[in-house]
Motif scaffolding. Structure first.
Motif, PDB file in Angstrom:
ATOM      1  N   GLU A 411       0.816  -1.212   0.000  1.00 36.94           N
ATOM      2  CA  GLU A 411       0.000   0.000   0.000  1.00 36.94           C
ATOM      3  C   GLU A 411       0.853   1.266   0.000  1.00 36.94           C
ATOM      4  N   PHE A 412       2.029   1.227   0.674  1.00 38.72           N
ATOM      5  CA  PHE A 412       2.803   2.459   0.835  1.00 38.72           C
ATOM      6  C   PHE A 412       3.273   3.037  -0.495  1.00 38.72           C
ATOM      7  N   LEU A 413       3.392   2.176  -1.525  1.00 33.34           N
ATOM      8  CA  LEU A 413       3.839   2.680  -2.828  1.00 33.34           C
ATOM      9  C   LEU A 413       2.873   3.719  -3.374  1.00 33.34           C
ATOM     10  N   GLY A 414       1.609   3.610  -2.996  1.00 33.48           N
ATOM     11  CA  GLY A 414       0.616   4.581  -3.452  1.00 33.48           C
ATOM     12  C   GLY A 414       0.647   5.885  -2.687  1.00 33.48           C
ATOM     13  N   THR A 415       1.433   5.939  -1.618  1.00 33.06           N
ATOM     14  CA  THR A 415       1.501   7.166  -0.813  1.00 33.06           C
ATOM     15  C   THR A 415       2.737   8.000  -1.123  1.00 33.06           C
ATOM     16  N   SER A 430       0.915 -10.891  -6.561  1.00 30.47           N
ATOM     17  CA  SER A 430      -0.447 -11.430  -6.526  1.00 30.47           C
ATOM     18  C   SER A 430      -1.371 -10.455  -5.804  1.00 30.47           C
ATOM     19  N   GLY A 431      -2.668 -10.803  -5.799  1.00 33.58           N
ATOM     20  CA  GLY A 431      -3.648  -9.958  -5.132  1.00 33.58           C
ATOM     21  C   GLY A 431      -4.097  -8.817  -6.017  1.00 33.58           C
ATOM     22  N   THR A 432      -4.707  -7.837  -5.405  1.00 38.65           N
ATOM     23  CA  THR A 432      -5.223  -6.691  -6.154  1.00 38.65           C
ATOM     24  C   THR A 432      -4.259  -5.518  -6.065  1.00 38.65           C
ATOM     25  N   ILE A 433      -4.361  -4.623  -7.025  1.00 34.11           N
ATOM     26  CA  ILE A 433      -3.555  -3.407  -7.019  1.00 34.11           C
ATOM     27  C   ILE A 433      -4.231  -2.394  -6.100  1.00 34.11           C
ATOM     28  N   PRO A 434      -3.529  -1.845  -5.126  1.00 35.97           N
ATOM     29  CA  PRO A 434      -4.140  -0.856  -4.236  1.00 35.97           C
ATOM     30  C   PRO A 434      -4.760   0.288  -5.031  1.00 35.97           C
ATOM     31  N   SER A 435      -5.918   0.734  -4.583  1.00 38.62           N
ATOM     32  CA  SER A 435      -6.623   1.791  -5.310  1.00 38.62           C
ATOM     33  C   SER A 435      -5.820   3.083  -5.356  1.00 38.62           C
ATOM     34  N   SER A 436      -4.973   3.314  -4.332  1.00 37.95           N
ATOM     35  CA  SER A 436      -4.151   4.529  -4.329  1.00 37.95           C
ATOM     36  C   SER A 436      -3.157   4.526  -5.478  1.00 37.95           C
ATOM     37  N   ILE A 437      -2.891   3.336  -6.026  1.00 36.64           N
ATOM     38  CA  ILE A 437      -2.004   3.221  -7.187  1.00 36.64           C
ATOM     39  C   ILE A 437      -2.813   3.190  -8.476  1.00 36.64           C
ATOM     40  N   SER A 438      -3.835   2.336  -8.510  1.00 40.76           N
ATOM     41  CA  SER A 438      -4.605   2.161  -9.743  1.00 40.76           C
ATOM     42  C   SER A 438      -5.366   3.421 -10.142  1.00 40.76           C
ATOM     43  N   LYS A 439      -5.739   4.249  -9.164  1.00 43.43           N
ATOM     44  CA  LYS A 439      -6.506   5.460  -9.459  1.00 43.43           C
ATOM     45  C   LYS A 439      -5.633   6.706  -9.588  1.00 43.43           C
ATOM     46  N   ASN A 440      -4.315   6.519  -9.483  1.00 47.43           N
ATOM     47  CA  ASN A 440      -3.398   7.657  -9.592  1.00 47.43           C
ATOM     48  C   ASN A 440      -3.153   7.962 -11.067  1.00 47.43           C
ATOM     49  N   LYS A 441      -3.788   9.008 -11.575  1.00 48.81           N
ATOM     50  CA  LYS A 441      -3.701   9.352 -12.996  1.00 48.81           C
ATOM     51  C   LYS A 441      -2.327   9.894 -13.383  1.00 48.81           C
ATOM     52  N   LYS A 442      -1.535  10.338 -12.392  1.00 48.52           N
ATOM     53  CA  LYS A 442      -0.217  10.896 -12.688  1.00 48.52           C
ATOM     54  C   LYS A 442       0.869   9.824 -12.738  1.00 48.52           C
ATOM     55  N   LEU A 453      -1.578 -11.621 -10.495  1.00 50.57           N
ATOM     56  CA  LEU A 453      -1.981 -10.281 -10.080  1.00 50.57           C
ATOM     57  C   LEU A 453      -3.336  -9.937 -10.677  1.00 50.57           C
ATOM     58  N   CYS A 454      -4.234  -9.427  -9.856  1.00 47.35           N
ATOM     59  CA  CYS A 454      -5.567  -9.047 -10.304  1.00 47.35           C
ATOM     60  C   CYS A 454      -5.523  -7.623 -10.832  1.00 47.35           C
ATOM     61  N   VAL A 455      -5.751  -7.476 -12.137  1.00 47.03           N
ATOM     62  CA  VAL A 455      -5.730  -6.155 -12.752  1.00 47.03           C
ATOM     63  C   VAL A 455      -7.101  -5.851 -13.331  1.00 47.03           C
ATOM     64  N   SER A 456      -7.329  -4.636 -13.751  1.00 51.50           N
ATOM     65  CA  SER A 456      -8.618  -4.207 -14.290  1.00 51.50           C
ATOM     66  C   SER A 456      -9.003  -5.040 -15.503  1.00 51.50           C
ATOM     67  N   GLY A 457     -10.273  -5.503 -15.543  1.00 53.43           N
ATOM     68  CA  GLY A 457     -10.760  -6.293 -16.670  1.00 53.43           C
ATOM     69  C   GLY A 457     -10.464  -7.763 -16.543  1.00 53.43           C
ATOM     70  N   LYS A 458      -9.853  -8.187 -15.437  1.00 55.22           N
ATOM     71  CA  LYS A 458      -9.523  -9.591 -15.235  1.00 55.22           C
ATOM     72  C   LYS A 458     -10.229 -10.080 -13.979  1.00 55.22           C
ATOM     73  N   SER A 459     -10.872 -11.243 -14.065  1.00 56.82           N
ATOM     74  CA  SER A 459     -11.567 -11.766 -12.894  1.00 56.82           C
ATOM     75  C   SER A 459     -10.555 -12.095 -11.816  1.00 56.82           C
ATOM     76  N   CYS A 460     -10.885 -11.750 -10.573  1.00 58.98           N
ATOM     77  CA  CYS A 460      -9.963 -11.935  -9.461  1.00 58.98           C
ATOM     78  C   CYS A 460     -10.348 -13.157  -8.657  1.00 58.98           C
ATOM     79  N   LYS A 461      -9.386 -13.954  -8.302  1.00 65.52           N
ATOM     80  CA  LYS A 461      -9.634 -15.091  -7.440  1.00 65.52           C
ATOM     81  C   LYS A 461      -9.911 -14.577  -6.034  1.00 65.52           C
ATOM     82  N   THR A 462     -10.980 -15.152  -5.410  1.00 63.19           N
ATOM     83  CA  THR A 462     -11.295 -14.747  -4.050  1.00 63.19           C
ATOM     84  C   THR A 462     -10.984 -15.882  -3.103  1.00 63.19           C
TER      85      THR A 462
END
Length: 522
Positions: A411-415, A430-442, A453-462
């Motif tokens: 998570e800290f990478l997004g901060t 693996s897992g999901t990309i933290p929203s602080s990273i995936s939503k960072n437009k810059k 790794l679970c990325v946008s448009g790909k079904s994620c294993k739960t």
């Protein structure tokens, strides 16, 4: 005392204990010199470095301690090229000197300074093409905090000359508690060697010169001849620090007087001073600039009946102000990476300084306290989880592609406030990309070739749901689903079916019993 290139531990002719350098560095190539002439054992091996901008030894120390650091270089034609190399020498992120090695002579350098961290680093850096840096030995000695007390604690004293007048052998560890090396001065025709009548000289000076220095002295033949002091200073003017040591060699009668004064470029620079029999004396010059053309001399005062004498001399140049090093937050973050990944542990010295000799896999800002702005660790053989290096808030680029990183993206990478590019491709994250990273437009993010790794448009294993016991799973709305309808819907029809079958069996059983009774009556 570290014997570079060796893996042995031993004591030398001065009873100094030496250790090999394999506990301090794993990089570079160890070389054993081949010579038909005897070689002082610590100089019989060396370590040469053919890659990286700089290579460093890290030695534990105590922050704020005053230390003496020596580095030795003996070429000995180890490579068979008869071409002694030139390269830079650094300490604690500061430029020390450009080393000019000799074909057959030992070259050494010494610095005295107050440490700013709990680690001393000694580094060599390649500065000329095809001239590979090497090092033969390193020595570190702790000094008393009172020693060389007129020097600025933010600057280093760089030794130019340390001599003992009248001695015939080197004075060091067995006589000098701090293991300074006092080289015998060459006697000229104008000098007489005086030997002290006192066998035990009182030494109460803060600089703690060894008593052995005061057993012998040089004196001129008459009062009109002064002692010219050789300084070995550079051609350019630099700040200097000079210690002159003296002691009267004999008990003088009432008609004798030895009074001295120090002259710089022929001008008197001190009040007259009188050596005392059986007691060590010292005069220090500082806050002065000089070069190789500057003359320093000891002369007899006008009222002196005896010529000038001298026992020992130290000459230093004074360095520029020492750096505080790379920003401590970045040093902390880099240390976390080194603790996690063994392949990074052999990088030592200051990460960014002196410029341009930063570690090969980082970029730094300029300035006296630089920040780390980029990590270039693609294809570096990193394996494992990413540690927390959130303190490195000036990072703009993180390149970690083509390694064997596992686990989720922290998570800290997004901060990190200045992050612009991050390449995590070609790992096993693996897992999901933290929203602080995936939503960072810059942020330009690359995460390809991470199959888990679970990325946008790909079904994620739960994660699998625990349905054992009486606990229930949570719905998306957070409410628990009741199992009662399922239980009732299943058990009621079964109960009815069992009741019907039981009734049928009872009727049939009663009918058979009646027929059997009737048959018995016949």
């Amino acid at each position: 005392s570290i014997d570079c290139g060796s893996s042995e531990s031993y004591s030398d002719d001065y009873s100094i204990g030496w250790v090999g350098d394999d506990l301090y560095i794993q990089h570079g190539e160890s070389v054993e010199l081949q010579s038909s002439k005897p070689i002082y054992q610590p100089m019989a091996t060396l370590r040469v470095f053919t890659d990286r901008k700089k290579n460093c030894y890290n030695i534990d120390s105590e922050k704020g301690s005053k230390v003496l650091v020596r580095a030795y270089f003996f070429y000995g034609n180890y490579d068979g090229k008869s071409s002694p190399p030139k390269f830079d020498l650094h300490f604690d992120g500061n430029h020390w000197i450009t080393v000019e090695t000799s074909a057959d002579q030992l070259v050494s350098y010494e610095a005295i300074y107050v440490t700013k961290t709990d680690t001393i680093s000694v580094c060599v850096a390649q500065t000329f093409p095809n001239m590979f840096p090497f090092i033969s030995a390193i020595e570190v000695r702790d000094l008393d905090s009172k020693m060389y007390g007129y020097s600025d604690s933010n600057r280093a004293l760089m030794l130019r000359r340390r001599v003992a007048y009248g001695t015939e052998v080197i004075v060091r560890s067995t006589d000098d508690f701090y293991d300074r090396i006092w080289v015998p001065a060459v006697k000229g025709d104008d000098f007489t060697v005086l030997t002290s009548d006192e066998t035990f000289i009182e030494v109460s000076l803060d600089d703690s010169p060894p008593r052995a220095l005061f057993q012998n002295a040089f004196a001129t033949d008459n009062t009109s001849t002064s002692i010219q002091l050789g300084t070995n200073l550079p051609t350019t003017k630099v700040p200097v620090y000079v210690n002159i040591y003296y002691s009267e060699a004999s008990v003088l009668d009432s008609t004798q007087k030895r009074s001295l004064q120090l002259l710089v470029d022929g001008k008197i620079n001190s009040k007259p001073f009188i050596p005392v029999y059986g007691t060590a004396g010292e005069i220090t010059l500082y806050n002065l600039t000089a070069n190789s053309d500057t003359t320093f001399s000891l002369a007899a005062s006008p009222d002196s009946t005896l010529p000038p004498l001298i026992n020992a001399l130290e000459v230093f140049t004074v360095s520029d102000e020492l750096t505080d090093g790379t920003n401590s937050d970045d040093v902390e973050g880099l240390a976390s990476l080194q603790d996690e990944f063994n392949v990074l542990k052999d990088w030592g010295g200051d990460p960014c300084l002196p410029s341009p000799y930063s570690w090969d896999w980082i970029n730094c800002t300029s300035g006296s306290t630089p920040r780390v702005t980029a990590l270039y660790l693609g294809s570096f053989g990193l394996s494992g989880f990413l540690p927390d290096f959130s303190s490195m808030t000036s990072l703009e680029i993180i390149d970690l592609h083509n390694n064997s990183l596992i686990g989720s993206i922290p998570e800290f990478l997004g901060t990190l406030p200045n992050l612009k590019q991050m390449n995590l491709a070609g790992n096993d994250l693996s897992g999901t990309i933290p929203s602080s990273i995936s939503k960072n437009k810059k942020l330009k993010l690359t995460v390809t070739d991470n199959p888990n790794l679970c990325v946008s448009g790909k079904s994620c294993k739960t994660a699998s749901v625990d349905t054992s016991g009486s606990g229930g799973s949570s719905s998306s709305g957070g409410r628990k689903k009741s199992k009662l309808p399922v239980i009732l819907g299943t058990t009621i029809p079964i109960f009815v079916l069992v009741w019907v079958i039981g009734g049928v069996c009872a009727v049939l059983h009663h009918k058979r019993k009646s027929e059997a009774i009737a048959a018995g009556n016949v």
